[in-house]
Motif scaffolding. Structure first.
Motif, PDB file in Angstrom:
ATOM      1  N   SER A   1      71.419  31.714  27.224  1.00 39.32           N
ATOM      2  CA  SER A   1      70.817  32.723  26.346  1.00 39.32           C
ATOM      3  C   SER A   1      69.534  32.208  25.710  1.00 39.32           C
ATOM      4  N   LYS A   2      69.464  30.876  25.482  1.00 39.44           N
ATOM      5  CA  LYS A   2      68.238  30.320  24.942  1.00 39.44           C
ATOM      6  C   LYS A   2      67.137  30.299  25.983  1.00 39.44           C
ATOM      7  N   MET A   3      67.571  30.173  27.227  1.00 39.86           N
ATOM      8  CA  MET A   3      66.605  30.035  28.306  1.00 39.86           C
ATOM      9  C   MET A   3      66.034  31.370  28.729  1.00 39.86           C
ATOM     10  N   THR A   4      66.746  32.447  28.494  1.00 37.67           N
ATOM     11  CA  THR A   4      66.256  33.736  28.977  1.00 37.67           C
ATOM     12  C   THR A   4      66.617  34.854  28.024  1.00 37.67           C
ATOM     13  N   CYS A   5      65.768  35.867  27.986  1.00 39.38           N
ATOM     14  CA  CYS A   5      66.061  37.064  27.197  1.00 39.38           C
ATOM     15  C   CYS A   5      66.358  38.214  28.133  1.00 39.38           C
ATOM     16  N   PHE A   6      66.726  37.890  29.365  1.00 37.00           N
ATOM     17  CA  PHE A   6      67.015  38.901  30.370  1.00 37.00           C
ATOM     18  C   PHE A   6      68.509  38.935  30.666  1.00 37.00           C
ATOM     19  N   GLU A   7      68.999  40.104  31.016  1.00 36.64           N
ATOM     20  CA  GLU A   7      70.435  40.319  31.162  1.00 36.64           C
ATOM     21  C   GLU A   7      70.848  40.428  32.624  1.00 36.64           C
ATOM     22  N   GLY A   8      72.074  39.990  32.879  1.00 38.52           N
ATOM     23  CA  GLY A   8      72.684  40.231  34.184  1.00 38.52           C
ATOM     24  C   GLY A   8      72.058  39.475  35.334  1.00 38.52           C
ATOM     25  N   LEU A   9      71.446  38.319  35.059  1.00 40.47           N
ATOM     26  CA  LEU A   9      70.815  37.548  36.122  1.00 40.47           C
ATOM     27  C   LEU A   9      71.688  36.367  36.511  1.00 40.47           C
ATOM     28  N   SER A  10      71.670  36.029  37.765  1.00 47.06           N
ATOM     29  CA  SER A  10      72.433  34.878  38.239  1.00 47.06           C
ATOM     30  C   SER A  10      71.729  33.596  37.832  1.00 47.06           C
ATOM     31  N   SER A  11      72.462  32.506  37.844  1.00 49.78           N
ATOM     32  CA  SER A  11      71.848  31.217  37.533  1.00 49.78           C
ATOM     33  C   SER A  11      70.785  30.879  38.566  1.00 49.78           C
ATOM     34  N   THR A  12      70.996  31.312  39.799  1.00 47.01           N
ATOM     35  CA  THR A  12      69.995  31.091  40.850  1.00 47.01           C
ATOM     36  C   THR A  12      68.702  31.832  40.519  1.00 47.01           C
ATOM     37  N   THR A  13      68.842  33.095  40.093  1.00 41.70           N
ATOM     38  CA  THR A  13      67.658  33.875  39.733  1.00 41.70           C
ATOM     39  C   THR A  13      66.958  33.282  38.518  1.00 41.70           C
ATOM     40  N   LEU A  14      67.746  32.784  37.563  1.00 41.29           N
ATOM     41  CA  LEU A  14      67.148  32.151  36.385  1.00 41.29           C
ATOM     42  C   LEU A  14      66.340  30.924  36.782  1.00 41.29           C
ATOM     43  N   ASP A  15      66.870  30.148  37.716  1.00 37.97           N
ATOM     44  CA  ASP A  15      66.134  28.978  38.196  1.00 37.97           C
ATOM     45  C   ASP A  15      64.832  29.408  38.883  1.00 37.97           C
ATOM     46  N   GLN A  16      64.925  30.483  39.672  1.00 37.41           N
ATOM     47  CA  GLN A  16      63.727  30.996  40.351  1.00 37.41           C
ATOM     48  C   GLN A  16      62.715  31.520  39.336  1.00 37.41           C
ATOM     49  N   LEU A  17      63.223  32.199  38.301  1.00 34.08           N
ATOM     50  CA  LEU A  17      62.346  32.714  37.258  1.00 34.08           C
ATOM     51  C   LEU A  17      61.644  31.569  36.536  1.00 34.08           C
ATOM     52  N   GLN A  18      62.390  30.497  36.301  1.00 35.25           N
ATOM     53  CA  GLN A  18      61.796  29.335  35.649  1.00 35.25           C
ATOM     54  C   GLN A  18      60.660  28.768  36.507  1.00 35.25           C
ATOM     55  N   SER A  19      60.833  28.763  37.812  1.00 34.44           N
ATOM     56  CA  SER A  19      59.796  28.256  38.719  1.00 34.44           C
ATOM     57  C   SER A  19      58.564  29.163  38.698  1.00 34.44           C
ATOM     58  N   VAL A  20      58.803  30.482  38.715  1.00 37.01           N
ATOM     59  CA  VAL A  20      57.686  31.431  38.672  1.00 37.01           C
ATOM     60  C   VAL A  20      56.949  31.308  37.344  1.00 37.01           C
ATOM     61  N   ALA A  21      57.704  31.182  36.242  1.00 36.78           N
ATOM     62  CA  ALA A  21      57.081  31.065  34.921  1.00 36.78           C
ATOM     63  C   ALA A  21      56.292  29.760  34.805  1.00 36.78           C
ATOM     64  N   LYS A  22      56.810  28.697  35.406  1.00 34.19           N
ATOM     65  CA  LYS A  22      56.075  27.428  35.395  1.00 34.19           C
ATOM     66  C   LYS A  22      54.770  27.566  36.171  1.00 34.19           C
ATOM     67  N   LEU A  23      54.809  28.315  37.270  1.00 36.80           N
ATOM     68  CA  LEU A  23      53.591  28.590  38.039  1.00 36.80           C
ATOM     69  C   LEU A  23      52.586  29.335  37.170  1.00 36.80           C
ATOM     70  N   ALA A  24      53.072  30.326  36.413  1.00 36.07           N
ATOM     71  CA  ALA A  24      52.197  31.071  35.505  1.00 36.07           C
ATOM     72  C   ALA A  24      51.592  30.144  34.458  1.00 36.07           C
ATOM     73  N   TYR A  25      52.413  29.268  33.914  1.00 34.66           N
ATOM     74  CA  TYR A  25      51.985  28.308  32.889  1.00 34.66           C
ATOM     75  C   TYR A  25      50.898  27.379  33.419  1.00 34.66           C
ATOM     76  N   GLN A  26      51.143  26.810  34.593  1.00 25.55           N
ATOM     77  CA  GLN A  26      50.162  25.889  35.174  1.00 25.55           C
ATOM     78  C   GLN A  26      48.861  26.625  35.501  1.00 25.55           C
ATOM     79  N   GLY A  27      48.998  27.861  36.004  1.00 23.48           N
ATOM     80  CA  GLY A  27      47.810  28.643  36.312  1.00 23.48           C
ATOM     81  C   GLY A  27      47.009  28.974  35.072  1.00 23.48           C
ATOM     82  N   THR A  28      47.690  29.300  33.976  1.00 27.93           N
ATOM     83  CA  THR A  28      47.007  29.626  32.728  1.00 27.93           C
ATOM     84  C   THR A  28      46.234  28.428  32.195  1.00 27.93           C
ATOM     85  N   LEU A  29      46.848  27.261  32.246  1.00 25.59           N
ATOM     86  CA  LEU A  29      46.186  26.055  31.760  1.00 25.59           C
ATOM     87  C   LEU A  29      44.969  25.695  32.605  1.00 25.59           C
ATOM     88  N   GLU A  30      45.037  26.010  33.892  1.00 24.24           N
ATOM     89  CA  GLU A  30      43.964  25.631  34.816  1.00 24.24           C
ATOM     90  C   GLU A  30      43.035  26.799  35.141  1.00 24.24           C
TER      91      GLU A  30
END
Length: 662
Positions: free
Chosen positions: A426-455
């Protein structure tokens, strides 16, 4: 018709071929049929020209204001302009430089590509031989160092011929549209080696006409370049939807369901702050579509709008995933602790009775478990399998299941372990009904967004090889062919990338969050990301750190009106009265926003902060281009309670206001 007669015919054959190439290119640039949110208008862009005041005579003062990026100090009058008048000054002459400014999502890129498309259809801008739209986020464009590299054509001979023709004519009769100046790195915006900076300053193709679209965050660098030349500039602002356009959008969106339309009108009438968000077209589309989907709690802030948008996109993506490949977090936890549960439950019959009474398992399952001839382990297996099947169908049942387990003392250890994992999720996501696999994928996509924003990166390559797009990324249309055979991707909107950047940072340790906020606050291009950070974290820290955060986040004594407006939005986004009181309660009681261009959402955010500060204020809103709708939004804050906290209100110089508001 006169405009079409202005076409010059004495141009090389290669230039005519290049024109045909551009016409075909712009025809291909259309929204995809399954994009979300869907587009209700094929064409709806509201423009205003921004005209310098006649009595501004001190050139050095004007230059100083422009160098500081404070456009509002040198601009006073605005009036509507049609798309056909873009590039033509009031005296009828042609501008050599056109600046199109607008906040995120208001339609700058839409305007840029529509100009190209309508030129290609010979509807407008026919006094230009070529109208070249360059999307500045494109990697091929950013890597260009010369004119020849910038103006691509599949045939190298044509590309070379067009470049030579431009060099010979100095760019005469060519309109170059630079879409997304704010999406360039600082070096590419102003660096001596930047082809874009050289073009804007007139060091390349002196007779070229340029049109630049940008967010206000890039004003400072852009105006620095313009101050170094004597150019006839036209300033255009995309002002978004008005009240009339919002209602027209609603009418079109709900034309087949009048009952739903009435419900939506009631929804935004009761939530004026959501209505104020809809002045930005993309926000309008998102809010309408979220209401249609009727999922979850209605969003209250911009952060909640993009949280709901992201959740909807993730759910839509999940529906396209083959059955059996995705499960909820509850399902994954049951799988993980299956053996522990089967081996620990001592009274399966009693537990089955409790689960049946709470609607988690069927009567037939309860009856099977209560049969005396089944061994305990088998009963537990039947029980957990049944719960797992129900939780997969309805994720909300997992929390009910956990509540029932807590009633069994023998299960306290395993319940504690499962609860800790649930809290972590619940701390890691504010989204409902997602699998742990999807959460891991979301974390990867969000990290991509983060790195892109910084660069300052908006285009990503090889994404399909290692990251699931989750419906948040889209394939970049191949507007210009490249040597790379692999597809490139970007986020469906830059604002979504900024939201995911903030979401990624908010999932990191508090110490990292604080460093990110501190480093980002002084960077104009990070303003929206920090606003999302405020909305996601609420800046809820220990009281010991609250004062420190207040000092880091905002100073209401700033003389930069644009910064002050952004600070008010950031504070509003927290929806945290305690933080607002610590932030604003002990500040000076005077607020100056003179000459800032304020929209209805600005006024609502201002009112919300004033009310929750529990402090009396003297507010100066003179010459702020206020409309009656702006004042209506202010009056709707807490049903007019905001005026109880305003001791004096200066509204002079706002000519659009009705006399009753003055």
């Amino acid at each position: 018709m006169q405009e079409k007669m202005d076409i010059c015919t004495s141009v090389p054959q290669e230039v005519e071929k290049y024109r045909k190439y551009l016409e075909d290119l712009y025809e291909r640039v259309q929204g995809t049929k399954d994009q979300w949110p869907p587009v209700q208008f094929k064409e709806y862009i509201k423009l205003a020209t921004v005209v310098k005041v006649e009595d501004f005579t001190e050139e050095d003062e004007c230059t100083k204001a422009m160098m500081n990026g404070k456009l509002q100090f040198i601009m006073r009058r605005k009036k509507r302009i049609s798309i056909r008048k873009i590039g033509r000054l009031e005296d009828g002459t042609l501008a050599s430089c056109i600046i199109v400014e607008g906040i995120p999502g208001v339609g700058k890129s839409t305007l840029a590509w529509q100009l190209g498309q309508r030129w290609g259809k010979k509807e407008i801008l026919q006094h230009f031989q070529l109208v070249i739209v360059l999307r500045l986020r494109d990697e091929r464009v950013q890597k260009a160092h010369t004119i020849s590299e910038l103006f691509y054509h599949p045939d190298p001979d044509i590309q070379q011929s067009v470049s030579k023709w431009m060099a010979r004519t100095l760019g005469k009769d060519v309109l170059l549209i630079l879409d997304g100046y704010d999406e360039l790195s600082s070096e590419l915006q102003t660096g001596d080696l930047s082809i874009f900076a050289r073009i804007i300053k007139g060091e390349e193709l002196l007779r070229l006409t340029i049109l630049v679209t940008s967010r206000p965050s890039a004003n400072r660098n852009l105006y620095q370049l313009l101050c170094s030349i004597q150019a006839k500039c036209q300033y255009i602002e995309i002002v978004g939807f008005g009240k009339k356009e919002i209602q027209e959008y609603i009418e079109l969106s709900f034309k087949h369901n009048l009952q739903l339309k009435d419900g939506f009108n009631l929804y935004i009438e009761q939530r004026p702050h959501i209505h104020s968000l809809m002045y930005v077209p993309i926000n309008c589309a998102i809010v309408v579509e979220l209401f249609k989907e009727r999922k979850g709690k209605p969003p209250q802030t911009l952060t909640e709008v993009y949280t709901a948008l992201t959740n909807t996109l993730l759910q839509r993506h999940a529906k396209k995933t083959p059955v059996g490949l995705t499960h909820t977090v509850g399902h994954d936890l049951l799988k993980k602790h299956y053996s522990d549960l089967v081996g620990t439950i001592q009274d399966p019959a009693g537990l089955a009775g409790s689960l049946y009474s709470r609607g988690i398992i069927a009567r037939s399952v309860r009856d099977e478990i209560q049969q005396r001839d089944l061994i305990t382990k088998r009963k537990n297996e039947v029980l957990i399998n049944a719960v797992e099947a129900q939780v997969t169908t309805d994720p909300s049942l997992f929390q009910v299941f956990m509540e029932v387990l807590k009633e069994e003392p023998s299960l306290s250890t395993i319940v504690e372990r499962m609860t800790s994992l649930t809290v972590k999720s619940s701390k890691m996501t504010c989204f409902e009904g997602l699998s742990s696999t999807t959460l891991d994928q979301l974390q990867s996509v969000a990290k991509l967004a983060y790195q892109g924003t910084l660069e300052d990166q908006l285009i990503f390559h090889d994404v399909q090889d290692n990251i699931e797009s989750l419906g948040l990324l889209q394939k970049v249309p191949q507007l210009y062919s490249t040597s790379s055979p692999k597809a490139s991707y970007n986020f469906i909107h830059k604002t979504l990338q900024e939201y995911l950047t903030a979401w990624y940072v908010s999932s990191r340790p508090t110490s990292e969050q604080r460093v990110f906020v501190k480093d980002s606050l002084t960077k104009p291009n990070m303003a929206i990301t920090v606003r999302f950070m405020a909305g996601l974290t609420k800046f809820q820290t220990s009281s010991e750190n609250m004062d420190d955060l207040a000092d880091i986040v905002i100073s209401l004594e700033t003389t930069d009106e644009q910064r002050l407006i952004e600070n008010l939005h950031l504070t509003f986004e927290t929806q945290n009265p305690t933080f607002i009181q610590r932030l604003m309660g002990n500040k000076e009681q005077t607020l100056h926003l003179s000459y800032a261009h304020l929209n209805p959402f600005d006024l609502y955010a201002l009112g919300y902060c004033i009310v929750n500060s529990s402090t009396l204020w003297s507010v100066n809103l003179s010459f702020c281009h206020l409309t009656d709708e702006c004042m209506r939004m202010l009056s709707l804050v807490e049903d007019g309670k905001v005026f109880h906290y305003i001791t004096s209100l200066n509204l002079s110089g706002n000519k659009a206001l009705e006399p009753a508001c003055m």
